[in-house]
Design an enzyme around this catalytic site. Structure first.
Site, PDB file in Angstrom:
ATOM      1  N   GLN A 196      -5.907   3.094   0.970  1.00 51.08           N
ATOM      2  CA  GLN A 196      -4.845   4.090   1.939  1.00 51.08           C
ATOM      3  C   GLN A 196      -5.644   5.321   2.101  1.00 51.08           C
ATOM      4  OE1 GLN A 196      -1.630   3.084  -1.462  1.00 51.08           O
ATOM      5  NE2 GLN A 196      -0.760   4.769   0.063  1.00 51.08           N
ATOM      6  N   PHE A 227       1.537   0.849  -1.549  1.00 51.23           N
ATOM      7  CA  PHE A 227       2.618   1.471  -2.457  1.00 51.23           C
ATOM      8  C   PHE A 227       2.194   2.315  -3.060  1.00 51.23           C
ATOM      9  CE2 PHE A 227       3.495  -3.384  -1.869  1.00 51.23           C
ATOM     10  CZ  PHE A 227       4.525  -3.237  -0.889  1.00 51.23           C
ATOM     11  N   GLU A 231      -3.794   4.903  -2.881  1.00 47.42           N
ATOM     12  CA  GLU A 231      -4.036   6.356  -2.276  1.00 47.42           C
ATOM     13  C   GLU A 231      -5.189   6.679  -3.030  1.00 47.42           C
ATOM     14  OE1 GLU A 231      -0.788   8.895  -2.295  1.00 47.42           O
ATOM     15  OE2 GLU A 231      -2.036  10.739  -2.397  1.00 47.42           O
ATOM     16  N   ARG A 309       6.598  16.588  -7.417  1.00 48.56           N
ATOM     17  CA  ARG A 309       7.699  16.107  -6.514  1.00 48.56           C
ATOM     18  C   ARG A 309       8.738  15.494  -7.560  1.00 48.56           C
ATOM     19  NH1 ARG A 309       8.273  13.810  -1.286  1.00 48.56           N
ATOM     20  NH2 ARG A 309       6.318  14.792  -0.650  1.00 48.56           N
ATOM     21  N   PHE A 343       6.591   8.657  -5.604  1.00 46.91           N
ATOM     22  CA  PHE A 343       5.886   9.725  -5.917  1.00 46.91           C
ATOM     23  C   PHE A 343       6.358  10.859  -6.905  1.00 46.91           C
ATOM     24  CE2 PHE A 343       2.342  13.206  -5.115  1.00 46.91           C
ATOM     25  CZ  PHE A 343       1.165  12.218  -5.237  1.00 46.91           C
ATOM     26  N   GLU A 726       9.259   5.915   1.804  1.00 49.05           N
ATOM     27  CA  GLU A 726       9.622   6.160   0.221  1.00 49.05           C
ATOM     28  C   GLU A 726      11.194   6.499   0.127  1.00 49.05           C
ATOM     29  OE1 GLU A 726       6.342   8.924   0.327  1.00 49.05           O
ATOM     30  OE2 GLU A 726       5.924   8.427  -1.676  1.00 49.05           O
TER      31      GLU A 726
END
Ligand code: MTE
Ligand code: HPA
Ligand code: MOS
Length: 769
Positions: A196, A227, A231, A309, A343, A726
């Site tokens: 990603q 997903f 990342e 987050r 996240f 998301e």
């Protein structure tokens, strides 16, 4: 208008026919070698020695490399602390220790049996509670606060307290981590990765191999799902395949098996959150304190941002006047946990939704009543971190879904059913998502795009966005086609490559289309300005061979529109074919390619103060789920789920509906059947589909209604759309709350103990006790 239409996903046909190329579908190059990893045998210890001598004798084995072969052995998305290959301390079971390059996979398997790893065990910390008790942390304590919680606790009519625990989640992308490297002349290297984050992959490969960034190109054609799992964590694999390629001067590929992928890579963070809430007799929440602890695993990875987050989503959809949110990342000897759809948002959200069920039970009210009383109203209220919740669609969503789901009538029916059934019990719950859109790390909210027009009237677009199934390519295709007023089939979104788009952010935070779509639109507009100028000049008569085209200002050109493959002057009513205009532009030496940069304006969250504009806007949604539980086995079925979302003006409603349904089901899996189990030595036992249960088609809601509201107000995002990837994941929480609701009917003293995931075993135990 191509924007807003349901054109098919750009890979729809080739995914079905099997023609889509993933990393391991790439034809083998001449001399290409295959690679494999050897992992640590224990969860925690010191690496004393690696003996590869016997393994090197296996026919077909070409090289076995350890940390000593890397120019730099540390990487990390936030803190550069994680070894690519273990050099001293082993921090989790299966942590990569060496990489083997061979002519065949058989040779790799043989070699693995002959590699001797000598270790000295250190006692591991395996559970979150153990890490909390021993104060084994990966971060300092973070805080977001407003008002005075202590005062609200002393003044309120009621307070409740408890803790909420959630488990991790395996990404279960169908394509495991995979990468390939091709050594080129002058020490250059071309890396293909299922990532990603091509820019980070480029950087980590370069650093670890002792190369400069300009010697490494990372290409991402597509992923078979990411997903969030790709990342940060694709990068070290790419380093290892790059190492083999560089050492052997041969192309190499590294394809991780499902079992190894599950053991090596990080997952969603388990959390244990301690809370206390104050409320009045009507159920109005007056104060909320939550102390979050996340299980980061062995290394920091993205854990700090994920915790942040989670904290920023601890209010859920509810306005709470007095709040104190504290959080810390714990360190344990398991795989390093990482980004996963939402996240951290789902964990913060799940806690407040669970607390609301408790308040409702305490006051003997329907939890919907509590939610209605506390949901953000109007356009002026602020979050605990001080951001105004404007363009607030939550009350509208609430009113509509309450009606469309027939909530109140079904509540009555469920009560009747529960009174009369000796074998089953039903539960019902409505929960919400108010998902903040933007990377909380401000610098990541930037993107660039390269748009090239060809002489036959077709367009190639390149951005830093990576396609993982979510449809970002299709949305970018639509944005470009729309800008030029041509059919979407004339636009091709090209593979992502760091040589075309540099310093890119990961495709994450649901903002792939927001950022790259906007950069694309700006690039298209720059080209359009020049094409319209050509048209302007043409209208004045023939362009003579010696003329230079004068480029007019955007304001001077506002009467020229690009529509239906034509360019038209609305003042003169003259028009020209788009293709013909391109040809004219070319022969008059006008550039038909451009590059643009975009950054999201207005963001400014002060992490130290826990205050500020963390997000560009919110994507909102609500869901109502009804479950049926077998009282003897705990088996749970979702009888019906209704989802209502605000996605602004969707660029592609079909793709967005796919995102909403997929995210909901993935969220439902997290809260019900997906359970990670470890041995008492920290070995992941559930490392294959036989022991780890993601939802199948049989588990999806028997009745599943998804709808979108109309909302034209989101002028801070490309074409007034909203991010979708998301936010609906959090709506899976409605299923868990419905289970909790059902448990209150059967065994009220146990319902508060419900853990997430609510597996059959968990449910049947709580029904029984
Ligand atoms: N959809 C599919 N099919 N596959 C994926 O891997 N990843 C999700 C979401 N939807 C994912 C997906 C995650 S975690 C994010 S952040 C977004 O897609 C990223 O893409 P976007 O920003 O373009 O929406
Ligand atoms: N979301 C997703 N991925 C990220 C973020 C975020 O806020 N920050 C860094 N990576
Ligand atoms: Mo998504 S977890 O932001 O890759």
């Amino acid at each position: 208008m191509t924007v807003g239409k349901n054109i098919p996903h750009d890979s729809a046909v080739t995914h079905v026919s099997g023609e889509s190329i993933f990393i391991d579908d790439r034809a083998f190059l001449k001399n290409e070698v295959v690679c494999g990893l050897m992992g640590a045998p224990i969860a925690h210890g010191r690496l004393k020695n690696i003996d590869i001598s016997k393994a090197l004798e296996v026919p077909g084995v070409l090289g076995i490399y350890t940390h000593k072969d890397l120019a730099s052995n540390r990487w990390g998305a936030i803190v550069k602390e994680q070894p690519i290959l273990v050099d001293d301390i082993i921090s989790y079971e299966s942590e990569p220790v060496c990489v083997i390059a061979a002519e065949s996979y058989k040779a790799i398997e043989k070699a693995k049996q002959l590699i001797q790893i000598e270790v000295e065990e250190i006692e591991p910390i395996l559970s979150l509670q153990e890490a909390i008790d021993r104060e084994d942390f990966l971060s300092d304590e973070k805080k977001i606060a407003r008002g005075n919680v202590e005062e609200s606790f002393s003044n309120a009519e009621h307070t409740l307290e408890g803790f909420f625990e959630n488990g991790g989640q395996e990404h279960f992308y169908l394509e495991s981590h995979a990468c390939a490297a091709i050594p080129l002349e002058n020490n250059q290297i071309e890396v293909h990765s299922s990532s990603q984050h091509p820019s980070e992959t480029q950087h980590v490969v370069a650093q670890s191999l002792g190369l400069s960034y300009h010697q490494v190109v990372c290409v991402v054609k597509r992923m078979g799902g990411g997903f969030g799992g790709k990342e940060s964590q694709a990068a070290p694999f790419a380093s290892l395949v790059g190492l083999c390629a560089k050492k052997l001067k041969r192309p190499a590929r590294l394809i991780i098996s499902k079992d190894d992928d599950m053991k090596i890579t990080g997952k969603r963070h388990p959390f244990k959150n301690f809370w206390k809430v104050a409320f009045d007799k009507e159920g109005k929440i007056l104060g909320y304190r939550i102390r979050l602890f996340s299980n980061g695993g062995a290394y920091t990875d993205l854990s700090e941002s994920i915790l942040e987050r989670a904290m920023l989503h601890s209010d859920g959809c509810y306005y709470i006047p007095n709040v104190e949110i504290l959080g810390r990342v714990c360190k344990t000897n398991i795989h390093s946990n990482t980004a996963f759809r939402g996240f951290g948002g789902p964990q913060g959200n799940a806690t407040i939704e669970s607390v609301i069920e408790e308040i409702a039970h305490f006051l003997k009210k329907d939890s919907l009543e509590i939610r209605e009383k506390n949901i953000y109203q109007g356009d002026k209220l602020t979050t605990p971190y001080g951001q105004i919740v404007d363009n607030n669609t939550l009350p509208e969503l609430m009113e509509k879904i309450k009606e469309s789901s027939n909530y109140l009538k079904r509540r009555e029916e469920i009560e009747e059913f529960n009174k009369n059934s000796a074998t089953h019990v039903k539960g019902l719950a409505l929960t919400g998502t108010k998902f903040g859109i933007a990377f909380t790390a401000r610098f990541l909210n930037q993107a660039n795009a390269l748009v090239n027009l060809h002489l036959d009237g077709t367009v190639q677009v390149s951005t830093g966005a990576t396609e993982m199934g979510q449809g970002v390519n299709t949305k970018i295709q639509q944005i470009a086609a729309n800008a030029f007023g041509i059919d979407a089939s004339l636009v091709q979104v090209m593979p992502t490559s760091t040589e075309k788009n540099h310093n890119t952010s990961p495709t994450a935070a649901s903002s792939g289309s927001d950022l790259n779509g906007m950069a694309t639109l700006i690039a298209c507009n720059k080209i359009k300005q020049r094409l319209a100028s050509v048209f302007n000049t043409l209208q004045k008569g023939e362009i003579s061979p010696a003329d230079e085209i004068e480029i007019n200002s955007v304001e001077e050109l506002d009467h020229i529109v690009f529509e239906n493959s034509k360019v038209r002057d609305t003042k003169t009513s003259k028009e020209i074919d788009f293709k013909e205009l391109i040809s004219t532009a070319y022969f008059n030496r006008v550039s038909m390619g451009d590059y643009a940069f975009y950054k999201t304006p207005g963001l400014g969250f002060d992490k130290a103060k826990g205050k500020g504009q963390a997000f560009n806007y919110y994507t909102n949604g609500l869901a109502v789920s009804e479950v049926l539980i077998d009282r003897f086995t705990g088996e749970t079925k979702v009888l019906r789920a209704d989802v209502l979302m605000d996605l602004g003006r969707s660029i592609n409603p079909g793709i967005d509906m796919g995102q909403v349904s997929g995210a909901f089901i993935q969220g439902m899996g997290w809260v019900t059947s997906e359970n990670l189990t470890y041995s008492d030595k920290g070995v992941l036992l559930s490392h294959s589909p036989t022991t780890y249960k993601i939802p199948s088609i049989q588990d999806t809601p028997r009745e599943f209604n998804i709808d979108l509201i109309e909302n034209n107000t989101n002028d801070v995002c490309v074409h007034r759309s909203k991010a979708v990837g998301e936010p609906p994941f959090l709506l899976g929480n409605s299923v868990w709350n419905a289970v909790k609701d059902a448990l209150y009917f059967v065994n009220p003293s146990n319902a508060s103990k419900l853990k997430l995931p609510a597996t059959c075993e968990e449910i049947v135990t709580l029904l029984d006790e």
